[in-house]
Design an enzyme around this catalytic site. Structure first.
Site, PDB file in Angstrom:
ATOM      1  N   LYS A 210       0.839  -1.209   0.000  1.00  0.00           N
ATOM      2  CA  LYS A 210       0.000   0.000   0.000  1.00  0.00           C
ATOM      3  C   LYS A 210       0.877   1.265   0.000  1.00  0.00           C
ATOM      4  O   LYS A 210       0.655   2.195  -0.783  1.00  0.00           O
ATOM      5  CB  LYS A 210      -0.927  -0.022   1.218  1.00  0.00           C
ATOM      6  CG  LYS A 210      -1.710   1.249   1.443  1.00  0.00           C
ATOM      7  CD  LYS A 210      -2.717   1.519   0.332  1.00  0.00           C
ATOM      8  CE  LYS A 210      -3.306   2.909   0.450  1.00  0.00           C
ATOM      9  NZ  LYS A 210      -4.178   3.268  -0.654  1.00  0.00           N
ATOM     10  N   CYS A 266      -4.487  11.130   1.500  1.00  0.00           N
ATOM     11  CA  CYS A 266      -3.622   9.934   1.472  1.00  0.00           C
ATOM     12  C   CYS A 266      -2.177  10.193   1.077  1.00  0.00           C
ATOM     13  O   CYS A 266      -1.264   9.853   1.831  1.00  0.00           O
ATOM     14  CB  CYS A 266      -4.242   8.898   0.543  1.00  0.00           C
ATOM     15  SG  CYS A 266      -5.762   8.214   1.219  1.00  0.00           S
TER      16      CYS A 266
HETATM   17  N1  NAD Z   1      -9.976   8.015   2.316  1.00  0.00           N
HETATM   18  C1  NAD Z   1      -9.430   7.302   1.351  1.00  0.00           C
HETATM   19  O1  NAD Z   1      -9.571   7.610   0.172  1.00  0.00           O
HETATM   20  C2  NAD Z   1      -8.611   6.080   1.680  1.00  0.00           C
HETATM   21  C3  NAD Z   1      -8.286   5.174   0.664  1.00  0.00           C
HETATM   22  C4  NAD Z   1      -7.521   4.038   0.982  1.00  0.00           C
HETATM   23  C5  NAD Z   1      -7.100   3.827   2.295  1.00  0.00           C
HETATM   24  N2  NAD Z   1      -7.433   4.725   3.270  1.00  0.00           N
HETATM   25  C6  NAD Z   1      -7.017   4.427   4.650  1.00  0.00           C
HETATM   26  O2  NAD Z   1      -8.139   3.864   5.339  1.00  0.00           O
HETATM   27  C7  NAD Z   1      -8.140   4.267   6.720  1.00  0.00           C
HETATM   28  C8  NAD Z   1      -9.472   4.922   7.053  1.00  0.00           C
HETATM   29  O3  NAD Z   1      -9.551   6.127   6.330  1.00  0.00           O
HETATM   30  P1  NAD Z   1     -10.919   6.961   6.236  1.00  0.00           P
HETATM   31  O4  NAD Z   1     -10.634   8.061   5.284  1.00  0.00           O
HETATM   32  O5  NAD Z   1     -12.057   6.045   6.000  1.00  0.00           O
HETATM   33  O6  NAD Z   1     -11.014   7.515   7.756  1.00  0.00           O
HETATM   34  P2  NAD Z   1     -12.196   8.358   8.410  1.00  0.00           P
HETATM   35  O7  NAD Z   1     -11.563   9.242   9.412  1.00  0.00           O
HETATM   36  O8  NAD Z   1     -13.070   8.921   7.340  1.00  0.00           O
HETATM   37  O9  NAD Z   1     -13.090   7.250   9.174  1.00  0.00           O
HETATM   38  C9  NAD Z   1     -12.717   6.598  10.353  1.00  0.00           C
HETATM   39  C10 NAD Z   1     -13.991   6.257  11.154  1.00  0.00           C
HETATM   40  O10 NAD Z   1     -13.633   5.444  12.276  1.00  0.00           O
HETATM   41  C11 NAD Z   1     -14.484   5.787  13.372  1.00  0.00           C
HETATM   42  N3  NAD Z   1     -13.857   5.324  14.607  1.00  0.00           N
HETATM   43  C12 NAD Z   1     -12.788   5.828  15.273  1.00  0.00           C
HETATM   44  N4  NAD Z   1     -12.511   5.079  16.346  1.00  0.00           N
HETATM   45  C13 NAD Z   1     -13.423   4.050  16.368  1.00  0.00           C
HETATM   46  C14 NAD Z   1     -13.642   2.939  17.228  1.00  0.00           C
HETATM   47  N5  NAD Z   1     -12.879   2.704  18.290  1.00  0.00           N
HETATM   48  N6  NAD Z   1     -14.655   2.100  16.927  1.00  0.00           N
HETATM   49  C15 NAD Z   1     -15.461   2.311  15.875  1.00  0.00           C
HETATM   50  N7  NAD Z   1     -15.287   3.355  15.014  1.00  0.00           N
HETATM   51  C16 NAD Z   1     -14.288   4.208  15.271  1.00  0.00           C
HETATM   52  C17 NAD Z   1     -14.612   7.298  13.261  1.00  0.00           C
HETATM   53  O11 NAD Z   1     -15.754   7.782  13.968  1.00  0.00           O
HETATM   54  C18 NAD Z   1     -14.715   7.486  11.737  1.00  0.00           C
HETATM   55  O12 NAD Z   1     -16.062   7.491  11.312  1.00  0.00           O
HETATM   56  C19 NAD Z   1      -6.907   5.156   6.877  1.00  0.00           C
HETATM   57  O13 NAD Z   1      -5.838   4.373   7.357  1.00  0.00           O
HETATM   58  C20 NAD Z   1      -6.626   5.639   5.472  1.00  0.00           C
HETATM   59  O14 NAD Z   1      -5.268   5.948   5.273  1.00  0.00           O
HETATM   60  C21 NAD Z   1      -8.183   5.829   3.005  1.00  0.00           C
HETATM   61  O1  UPG Z   2      -1.428  13.102 -12.970  1.00  0.00           O
HETATM   62  C1  UPG Z   2      -1.828  13.486 -11.840  1.00  0.00           C
HETATM   63  C2  UPG Z   2      -2.728  12.722 -11.040  1.00  0.00           C
HETATM   64  C3  UPG Z   2      -3.103  13.206  -9.798  1.00  0.00           C
HETATM   65  N1  UPG Z   2      -2.633  14.408  -9.357  1.00  0.00           N
HETATM   66  C4  UPG Z   2      -3.017  14.898  -8.014  1.00  0.00           C
HETATM   67  O2  UPG Z   2      -2.763  13.858  -7.067  1.00  0.00           O
HETATM   68  C5  UPG Z   2      -3.659  13.944  -5.959  1.00  0.00           C
HETATM   69  C6  UPG Z   2      -4.279  12.592  -5.652  1.00  0.00           C
HETATM   70  O3  UPG Z   2      -5.172  12.207  -6.695  1.00  0.00           O
HETATM   71  P1  UPG Z   2      -5.856  10.739  -6.776  1.00  0.00           P
HETATM   72  O4  UPG Z   2      -4.819   9.705  -6.657  1.00  0.00           O
HETATM   73  O5  UPG Z   2      -6.731  10.728  -7.957  1.00  0.00           O
HETATM   74  O6  UPG Z   2      -6.807  10.788  -5.489  1.00  0.00           O
HETATM   75  P2  UPG Z   2      -6.882  10.063  -4.062  1.00  0.00           P
HETATM   76  O7  UPG Z   2      -8.316   9.906  -3.763  1.00  0.00           O
HETATM   77  O8  UPG Z   2      -6.002  10.807  -3.122  1.00  0.00           O
HETATM   78  O9  UPG Z   2      -6.300   8.558  -4.265  1.00  0.00           O
HETATM   79  C7  UPG Z   2      -4.981   8.161  -3.895  1.00  0.00           C
HETATM   80  O10 UPG Z   2      -4.905   7.873  -2.517  1.00  0.00           O
HETATM   81  C8  UPG Z   2      -5.824   6.824  -2.064  1.00  0.00           C
HETATM   82  C9  UPG Z   2      -5.697   6.709  -0.554  1.00  0.00           C
HETATM   83  O11 UPG Z   2      -4.575   5.961  -0.172  1.00  0.00           O
HETATM   84  C10 UPG Z   2      -5.464   5.530  -2.771  1.00  0.00           C
HETATM   85  O12 UPG Z   2      -6.322   4.497  -2.300  1.00  0.00           O
HETATM   86  C11 UPG Z   2      -5.583   5.736  -4.286  1.00  0.00           C
HETATM   87  O13 UPG Z   2      -5.187   4.539  -4.956  1.00  0.00           O
HETATM   88  C12 UPG Z   2      -4.653   6.901  -4.697  1.00  0.00           C
HETATM   89  O14 UPG Z   2      -4.795   7.166  -6.100  1.00  0.00           O
HETATM   90  C13 UPG Z   2      -4.689  15.038  -6.356  1.00  0.00           C
HETATM   91  O15 UPG Z   2      -4.334  16.247  -5.678  1.00  0.00           O
HETATM   92  C14 UPG Z   2      -4.504  15.192  -7.856  1.00  0.00           C
HETATM   93  O16 UPG Z   2      -4.807  16.493  -8.302  1.00  0.00           O
HETATM   94  C15 UPG Z   2      -1.760  15.164 -10.144  1.00  0.00           C
HETATM   95  O17 UPG Z   2      -1.310  16.243  -9.736  1.00  0.00           O
HETATM   96  N2  UPG Z   2      -1.384  14.671 -11.373  1.00  0.00           N
END
Ligand code: NAD
Ligand code: UPG
EC number: 1.1.1.22
Length: 428
Positions: A210, A266
């Site tokens: 990741k 992220c």
């Molecule tokens: N947001 C993204 O796009 C994304 C994508 C991939 C991975 N991740 C990873 O996934 C993880 C979660 O991210 P997120 O954006 O969903 O976080 P978030 O902050 O949106 O959600 C976390 C939730 O957990 C709840 N929570 C906290 N403590 C708790 C407990 N003890 N029991 C039950 N619920 C509890 C909170 O109330 C909150 O609703 C992070 O590690 C993040 O890096 C996020």
């Molecule tokens: O060619 C590019 C592509 C993206 N961006 C920027 O990069 C950032 C992230 O974009 P994007 O990756 O589309 O969005 P996220 O939702 O942050 O997703 C990333 O972060 C997530 C959380 O970890 C992962 O799960 C995804 O795979 C990973 O793409 C943004 O500010 C974009 O504007 C650029 O500047 N140039």
């Protein structure tokens, strides 16, 4: 299968709704009662295309939400999607996840069948052994039926549901054949209609995959920005150059868009976390440090370009786009934040516009003037900075005539160069 999903934030809500859509019975657990009530009303606590539909369809049938961990022992597998935010030094704060993992352990203390606890959150590899396993075993009082697995999530904001249901790859980190089989069983319905690579590995490697994934993508953009800055110095168009190198399969055409850099919840958090974890081991990750440094420089380069045409002190500057990327109201680590901070430190008056993220930004910068439309923002402005590539900005044309001095600095290559305006792209 019956799946418990702990944490109903961005990832938790998405995966709970998608698991239900795949035919599983899902209990979504969160400590936040408001989130739980919203979910039980069939509504989404986050704005994400397609999510509301799934929740409307499955809530009350295959999906229910609760603040209680009581359903955990009855379920076949538990996923944890709890936030892992940054500490001041860039390392991740595992406090909330550790507490939830321990509570999960407590819930299964008397379970006499095996139970798989899958970490969806992004965590550093060593923390699985040093923090999470001890927490679950502490909670479960040493119950040996409990196993920790890792299934990192790769969805993007703005396309979370589609990304989850149509992944390029699934990464299964398990430490036993039983754990691996269980992960396969969870995703079996998804794989019936969709082809994805399956990576089978141990939990620590899964966690590293990741970070490597996000660090690679962020570094790719920073490298493209570094090369793009050189193109700009040579008066060349970085987009023409990148289009050509993207034809090489080894490079690929994706993530080659140069400009004001990457933000979001992220990339900044994860790149800094893996840097901090490497330093813990006395390793200095030079490329990743440069990745962050180049990204930090891009907003200031926009300001420098603008200052070539406009005296910033006392000038009215329009900032178009506040969210970290289009189609979301998320402003976390948006490049608009350093852009606004820098404009204000140079004594400029900022008028900002975003189709959906203005209210979020107003909480951070209450003294900025927020326009209702892009045209309102352009009115009498001495300069414009385009920070987010919202589609509607590509349609702007004669609207630039409303500016006092029509200087446009484009940080995302989304505005057409046209007669009558001074137009500068950040890397073209
Ligand atoms: N947001 C993204 O796009 C994304 C994508 C991939 C991975 N991740 C990873 O996934 C993880 C979660 O991210 P997120 O954006 O969903 O976080 P978030 O902050 O949106 O959600 C976390 C939730 O957990 C709840 N929570 C906290 N403590 C708790 C407990 N003890 N029991 C039950 N619920 C509890 C909170 O109330 C909150 O609703 C992070 O590690 C993040 O890096 C996020
Ligand atoms: O060619 C590019 C592509 C993206 N961006 C920027 O990069 C950032 C992230 O974009 P994007 O990756 O589309 O969005 P996220 O939702 O942050 O997703 C990333 O972060 C997530 C959380 O970890 C992962 O799960 C995804 O795979 C990973 O793409 C943004 O500010 C974009 O504007 C650029 O500047 N140039």
């Amino acid at each position: 299968m019956h799946i418990t999903v702990i944490g109903s934030g961005y990832v938790g809500t998405t995966i709970a709704a998608c698991f239900a859509d795949l035919g599983h019975d899902v209990t979504a657990i969160d400590i936040d009662e408001e989130i739980v009530d919203t979910l039980n009303d069939g509504q989404s606590p986050i704005s994400e295309s397609g999510l509301e539909n799934l929740l409307e369809t499955h809530t009350g049938n295959r999906l229910e939400a609760t603040t209680s961990y009581d359903a955990v022992p009855e379920s076949d597998v538990t996923f944890l999607a709890i936030g892992t935010p940054s500490n001041d030094d860039g390392s991740i704060d595992l406090g909330a996840l550790e507490a939830a993992v321990e509570a999960t352990g407590e819930a299964v203390v008397d379970k006499d069948e095996r139970h798989l606890v899958v970490i969806k959150s992004t965590v550093t590899p060593p923390s699985i052994e040093t923090v999470l396993k001890p927490a679950v075993h502490r909670g479960a009082d040493g119950n040996e039926n409990i196993e920790i697995g890792m299934n990192p999530e790769f969805l993007r904001e703005g396309s979370a549901v589609a990304d989850f249901l149509h992944p390029d790859k699934l990464v299964f980190g398990a430490s036993s054949e039983w754990g691996m089989d269980r992960l396969h069983a969870v995703f079996e319905p998804l794989l019936e209609d969709h082809d994805a690579h399956i990576v089978e590995t141990d939990p620590q490697t899964a966690a590293m995959i990741k970070y490597a994934n996000n660090a690679f993508l962020a570094s790719k953009i920073s490298l493209v920005n570094d090369l793009g800055n050189i193109c700009k110095e040579f008066d060349l168009d970085a987009y023409e150059v990148m289009e050509a190198i993207g034809l090489d399969d080894r490079i690929s055409e994706q993530f080659l868009r140069s400009g004001v850099g990457w933000g979001g919840s992220c990339f900044p958090k994860d790149v800094n976390a893996i840097i901090a974890a490497a330093r813990e081991e006395d390793y200095d990750p030079a490329v990743l440090e440069a990745t962050v440094e180049v990204n930090d420089r891009q907003p200031e380069r926009m300001l420098e370009l603008l200052a070539d045409y406009v005296e910033l002190e006392g000038a009215r500057i329009a900032v178009l786009g506040l969210s970290f990327k289009p189609n979301t109201d998320d402003i976390r680590n948006s490049r608009a934040i350093p852009v606004i901070e820098s404009l204000r430190s140079h004594g400029a008056d900022v008028v900002a516009y975003d189709p959906v993220a203005a209210d979020e930004m107003a909480e951070k910068f209450p003294n900025v003037d927020y326009a209702k439309t892009a045209v309102d923002a352009l009115q009498d402005a001495d300069g414009t900075l385009v920070v987010t590539d919202w589609d509607e900005f590509s349609d702007l044309d004669s609207e630039f005539d409303e500016m006092a001095t029509p200087v446009v600095i484009d940080g995302r290559r989304c505005v057409e160069r046209r007669d009558g305006i001074v137009y500068q792209g950040l890397t073209w």
